[in-house]
Each structure stands twice: as C-alpha cells, then as structure tokens.
Design a protein around this motif. Structure first.
Motif, PDB file in Angstrom:
ATOM      1  N   LEU A   6       0.822  -1.209   0.000  1.00 44.97           N
ATOM      2  CA  LEU A   6       0.000   0.000   0.000  1.00 44.97           C
ATOM      3  C   LEU A   6       0.856   1.258   0.000  1.00 44.97           C
ATOM      4  CD1 LEU A   6      -2.803  -1.005   2.545  1.00 44.97           C
ATOM      5  CD2 LEU A   6      -3.059  -0.690   0.076  1.00 44.97           C
ATOM      6  N   SER A   7       1.949   1.237   0.718  1.00 47.56           N
ATOM      7  CA  SER A   7       2.778   2.444   0.814  1.00 47.56           C
ATOM      8  C   SER A   7       3.754   2.590  -0.344  1.00 47.56           C
ATOM      9  CB  SER A   7       3.572   2.438   2.129  1.00 47.56           C
ATOM     10  OG  SER A   7       4.469   1.337   2.171  1.00 47.56           O
ATOM     11  N   GLY A   8       4.034   1.488  -1.075  1.00 50.18           N
ATOM     12  CA  GLY A   8       5.066   1.554  -2.106  1.00 50.18           C
ATOM     13  C   GLY A   8       4.596   1.469  -3.538  1.00 50.18           C
ATOM     14  N   ALA A   9       3.363   0.989  -3.761  1.00 47.85           N
ATOM     15  CA  ALA A   9       2.886   0.818  -5.129  1.00 47.85           C
ATOM     16  C   ALA A   9       2.724   2.169  -5.830  1.00 47.85           C
ATOM     17  CB  ALA A   9       1.568   0.062  -5.134  1.00 47.85           C
ATOM     18  N   LYS A  10       3.011   2.192  -7.124  1.00 46.93           N
ATOM     19  CA  LYS A  10       2.910   3.419  -7.925  1.00 46.93           C
ATOM     20  C   LYS A  10       1.710   3.401  -8.871  1.00 46.93           C
ATOM     21  CE  LYS A  10       6.683   4.819  -6.024  1.00 46.93           C
ATOM     22  NZ  LYS A  10       6.607   5.836  -4.956  1.00 46.93           N
ATOM     23  N   SER A  11       1.088   2.232  -9.029  1.00 46.15           N
ATOM     24  CA  SER A  11      -0.100   2.132  -9.874  1.00 46.15           C
ATOM     25  C   SER A  11      -0.988   1.032  -9.331  1.00 46.15           C
ATOM     26  CB  SER A  11       0.292   1.821 -11.327  1.00 46.15           C
ATOM     27  OG  SER A  11       0.947   0.562 -11.406  1.00 46.15           O
ATOM     28  N   GLY A  12      -2.223   0.943  -9.859  1.00 44.57           N
ATOM     29  CA  GLY A  12      -3.156  -0.053  -9.353  1.00 44.57           C
ATOM     30  C   GLY A  12      -3.526   0.237  -7.911  1.00 44.57           C
ATOM     31  N   LEU A  13      -3.639  -0.799  -7.106  1.00 43.92           N
ATOM     32  CA  LEU A  13      -3.965  -0.625  -5.691  1.00 43.92           C
ATOM     33  C   LEU A  13      -2.802   0.063  -4.980  1.00 43.92           C
ATOM     34  CD1 LEU A  13      -5.661  -1.164  -3.117  1.00 43.92           C
ATOM     35  CD2 LEU A  13      -4.437  -3.358  -2.949  1.00 43.92           C
ATOM     36  N   ARG A  14      -3.093   1.180  -4.353  1.00 45.48           N
ATOM     37  CA  ARG A  14      -2.067   1.891  -3.590  1.00 45.48           C
ATOM     38  C   ARG A  14      -2.747   2.725  -2.513  1.00 45.48           C
ATOM     39  NH1 ARG A  14      -3.186   4.081  -8.378  1.00 45.48           N
ATOM     40  NH2 ARG A  14      -3.198   6.355  -8.689  1.00 45.48           N
ATOM     41  N   GLY A  15      -1.976   3.049  -1.494  1.00 46.02           N
ATOM     42  CA  GLY A  15      -2.524   3.803  -0.386  1.00 46.02           C
ATOM     43  C   GLY A  15      -1.681   5.020  -0.075  1.00 46.02           C
ATOM     44  N   ARG A  16      -2.320   5.980   0.556  1.00 47.40           N
ATOM     45  CA  ARG A  16      -1.610   7.162   1.069  1.00 47.40           C
ATOM     46  C   ARG A  16      -1.747   7.141   2.584  1.00 47.40           C
ATOM     47  NH1 ARG A  16      -3.675  12.061   2.454  1.00 47.40           N
ATOM     48  NH2 ARG A  16      -5.623  11.629   1.317  1.00 47.40           N
ATOM     49  N   GLU A  17      -0.613   7.124   3.270  1.00 51.76           N
ATOM     50  CA  GLU A  17      -0.652   7.062   4.725  1.00 51.76           C
ATOM     51  C   GLU A  17      -1.113   8.399   5.307  1.00 51.76           C
ATOM     52  OE1 GLU A  17       2.149   5.886   8.568  1.00 51.76           O
ATOM     53  OE2 GLU A  17       2.916   5.610   6.532  1.00 51.76           O
ATOM     54  N   GLY A  54     -14.021   2.083   3.478  1.00 48.20           N
ATOM     55  CA  GLY A  54     -13.235   1.326   2.508  1.00 48.20           C
ATOM     56  C   GLY A  54     -11.739   1.467   2.678  1.00 48.20           C
ATOM     57  N   ASP A  55     -11.287   2.309   3.610  1.00 51.37           N
ATOM     58  CA  ASP A  55      -9.856   2.457   3.868  1.00 51.37           C
ATOM     59  C   ASP A  55      -9.361   1.336   4.779  1.00 51.37           C
ATOM     60  OD1 ASP A  55      -9.456   4.641   2.231  1.00 51.37           O
ATOM     61  OD2 ASP A  55      -9.790   6.112   3.808  1.00 51.37           O
ATOM     62  N   ILE A  56      -8.032   1.269   4.953  1.00 51.38           N
ATOM     63  CA  ILE A  56      -7.400   0.121   5.601  1.00 51.38           C
ATOM     64  C   ILE A  56      -6.575   0.565   6.808  1.00 51.38           C
ATOM     65  CG2 ILE A  56      -5.840  -1.848   5.254  1.00 51.38           C
ATOM     66  CD1 ILE A  56      -8.449  -1.887   3.577  1.00 51.38           C
ATOM     67  N   ILE A  57      -6.669  -0.229   7.889  1.00 54.34           N
ATOM     68  CA  ILE A  57      -5.808  -0.050   9.058  1.00 54.34           C
ATOM     69  C   ILE A  57      -4.945  -1.296   9.211  1.00 54.34           C
ATOM     70  CG2 ILE A  57      -5.692   0.389  11.537  1.00 54.34           C
ATOM     71  CD1 ILE A  57      -8.450   1.645  11.380  1.00 54.34           C
ATOM     72  N   ILE A  70      -7.184   4.733   0.471  1.00 54.98           N
ATOM     73  CA  ILE A  70      -6.946   4.182  -0.849  1.00 54.98           C
ATOM     74  C   ILE A  70      -6.968   5.313  -1.887  1.00 54.98           C
ATOM     75  CG2 ILE A  70      -7.733   2.535  -2.598  1.00 54.98           C
ATOM     76  CD1 ILE A  70      -6.600   1.323   0.043  1.00 54.98           C
ATOM     77  N   VAL A  71      -5.971   5.284  -2.763  1.00 56.41           N
ATOM     78  CA  VAL A  71      -5.805   6.311  -3.783  1.00 56.41           C
ATOM     79  C   VAL A  71      -6.232   5.739  -5.126  1.00 56.41           C
ATOM     80  CG1 VAL A  71      -4.142   7.813  -4.944  1.00 56.41           C
ATOM     81  CG2 VAL A  71      -3.890   7.331  -2.512  1.00 56.41           C
ATOM     82  N   ASP A  72      -7.061   6.461  -5.843  1.00 61.56           N
ATOM     83  CA  ASP A  72      -7.392   6.044  -7.208  1.00 61.56           C
ATOM     84  C   ASP A  72      -6.889   7.072  -8.194  1.00 61.56           C
ATOM     85  OD1 ASP A  72      -9.334   8.086  -7.032  1.00 61.56           O
ATOM     86  OD2 ASP A  72     -10.902   6.676  -6.440  1.00 61.56           O
TER      87      ASP A  72
END
Length: 293
Positions: free
Chosen positions: A207-218, A228-231, A289-291
C-alpha cells in the motif's frame, strides 16, 4: 462438558452487561474490563450482550479432552443516543481433565507463509490500471456480506484477515497487478497469489510503495480515514505488521469501525484494545486508498 462451556459463555455475557464476576478467570476478566473501559472512553455503554456457543470438534488424548468451540458475541452499544451492533466470533479451545475444566482460551493462529522483505515494484501488470476508480460503497458492501463467512470463489486461509481485506478491495474495483511473480504487485489467480494479497506485513508495504493499481496514502490519524480504507496493526510493536482491517463505518466521534477476519469481527472499534492479541506496544498504520481521479 458442553454444558460447562455454555455456562462459561453465559457468565461472560453477564459480566459484560453487569457486575457479575463469579467463576471467571483472571484473563477473561481482564479482557472484559478492557472492553468496558474502551466503551467508556468513547462515551459509550454496552447496554446488551448475547452470545451463542457451538462445539465444532472434540478430541481425547490420554485422560484429557480437547473441545474446540465457536462463540458468536453480539454487543449492543449506546453512544450519545446512537445504537449500533458490534459482533465478534472467537474460536476457542477448552481442555478438560476428566470432567474438570483446566484451560479455556482463544485459539491463536499464525500466518502460514513468509515473504521477501524487498518487494518488487516494477514490471508487467496483469490488468489495465488506467482510470482506476475505487468504489468504496462496493468494498463496504462486500465486507458486510462476507464478514462471518467465506466466498467460495477465493481460497480460505487459516489466518484470513489480509485475504479478506484484499477481496474487499478488489470488490471495490482495485485492479490486480504483478502476476505471476509472488513478490510483485497484488493479485490472486486460481491457486496462486502474491504475498501482498494474503500476508499482513506484505500488504502494508504494498500500500505504501505501489505506484499504480492498488495503492494507499498514509495519513496520521484514524479520523482522516474514509469508508473502505485500511488499518494495519503491529500488535507487538516490533516493526512486523500482523493484522489488517477495513473501515465500514464511523462512530459518533468520527472514529472508524472495522470489519475483519481470522477472529471474525463486524463494526468493531478500530483500536483493538479489547483483543487478546493486543499489547501496550501496539502500532498502527492508516491508509486511505488512492485512485486515478
């Protein structure tokens, strides 16, 4: 033996909603007290509790009998005149010496596989990630549908929290990437899957490292999370994350309520201080989650 287990469950129910503490072990009382204190800290009160116990297996070894059983708790909480229902399912093991109960505790489970600490980030993707729009309501709908059961379209893991969260994210439209490299991307296909799909620590880093597709912003606080966000949870505070949950609601204080698997839970308060896995060293990561919009 079954009657002893059911009486133990009833004793705990009475302790959650009143002051009855008879016949309960210190560990159970500590957990009950922590749950009550957690509710009090949120200006909430457990106004009703009910539970159902079901024996799922029985084995005898020498003069000891091992009963595995499932307890489904339902807690009705009142927070500032707003009522909501929290549910938790525990798988427990009771050990009898003859007809005497000598131990009764939640079964602790370990993840079945490890993963490479350095996950690969680049390479081919198995789905087109352009224009990915996260449908939070669909992710939550899926989380509610399957919180206490298992979608037969997916493999079930003994430690199922990250697999369940991954399914919720995919139901919300998150595209799979990285197939067939298990150390790359986030995917499940047939009887194979990436580490990030099923291992809590691996999903945290994806989540913290992906640059495309599924990714997250801390983000820095749980109040900033949306449905829908993740802990991610590091119960021991040792840097290795071992649990994930998905936000399905907010309480009256704008704090997340979460669903999870392994110890199947619905509308549970995000802190998990009422969990048997909790330690004072617990650390959290909050990912929105970032889209592509």
């Amino acid at each position: 033996m079954k009657e002893t287990i059911l009486q133990s469950v009833e004793n705990k129910v009475q302790a959650y909603v009143g002051n009855s503490r008879a016949h309960l072990k210190e560990a159970d009382l500590d957990l009950i007290d922590r749950k009550k204190e957690l509710a009090h800290s949120r200006n909430a009160e457990i106004v009703k509790c009910r539970a159902e116990g079901q024996v799922i297996s029985k084995n005898k070894v020498d003069d000891q009998t091992y009963l595995n059983y499932l307890v489904h708790y339902q807690f009705l909480l009142n927070q500032n005149e707003r009522l909501y229902l929290e549910e938790v399912c525990e798988e427990r093991r009771a050990i009898f010496q003859g007809n005497e109960l000598i131990n009764d505790e939640e079964i602790q489970k370990q993840e079945e596989e490890s993963f490479h600490e350095t996950l690969e980030r680049d390479g081919s993707e198995s789905e087109d990630t352009r224009g990915f729009k996260y449908n939070r309501l669909e992710a939550v709908r899926y989380a509610e549908q399957w919180w206490n059961s298992y979608n037969p379209k997916y493999k079930k893991f003994e430690v199922d929290c990250t697999n369940y969260v991954s399914q919720c994210l995919h139901a919300g439209g998150a595209p799979m990437t990285g197939y067939p490299n298990r150390s790359k991307g986030w995917w499940m296909r047939s009887n194979n899957w990436s580490f990030s799909w099923s291992v809590a620590h691996a999903l945290r880093w994806h989540l913290s490292g992906a640059k495309s597709g599924l990714r997250g912003r801390e983000v820095s606080s749980p109040e900033e999370l949306m449905l829908g966000d993740i802990i991610c949870y590091d119960f021991e505070g040792d840097g290795r994350f071992n649990h994930n949950t998905i936000v399905v609601a907010k309480d009256e204080n704008n704090m997340p309520l979460v669903n999870a698997h392994t110890t199947n839970s619905r509308m549970r308060y995000w802190e998990y201080t009422d969990s048997t896995a909790y330690t004072p060293n617990i650390k959290y990561k909050f990912f929105t989650i970032v889209d592509d919009d």
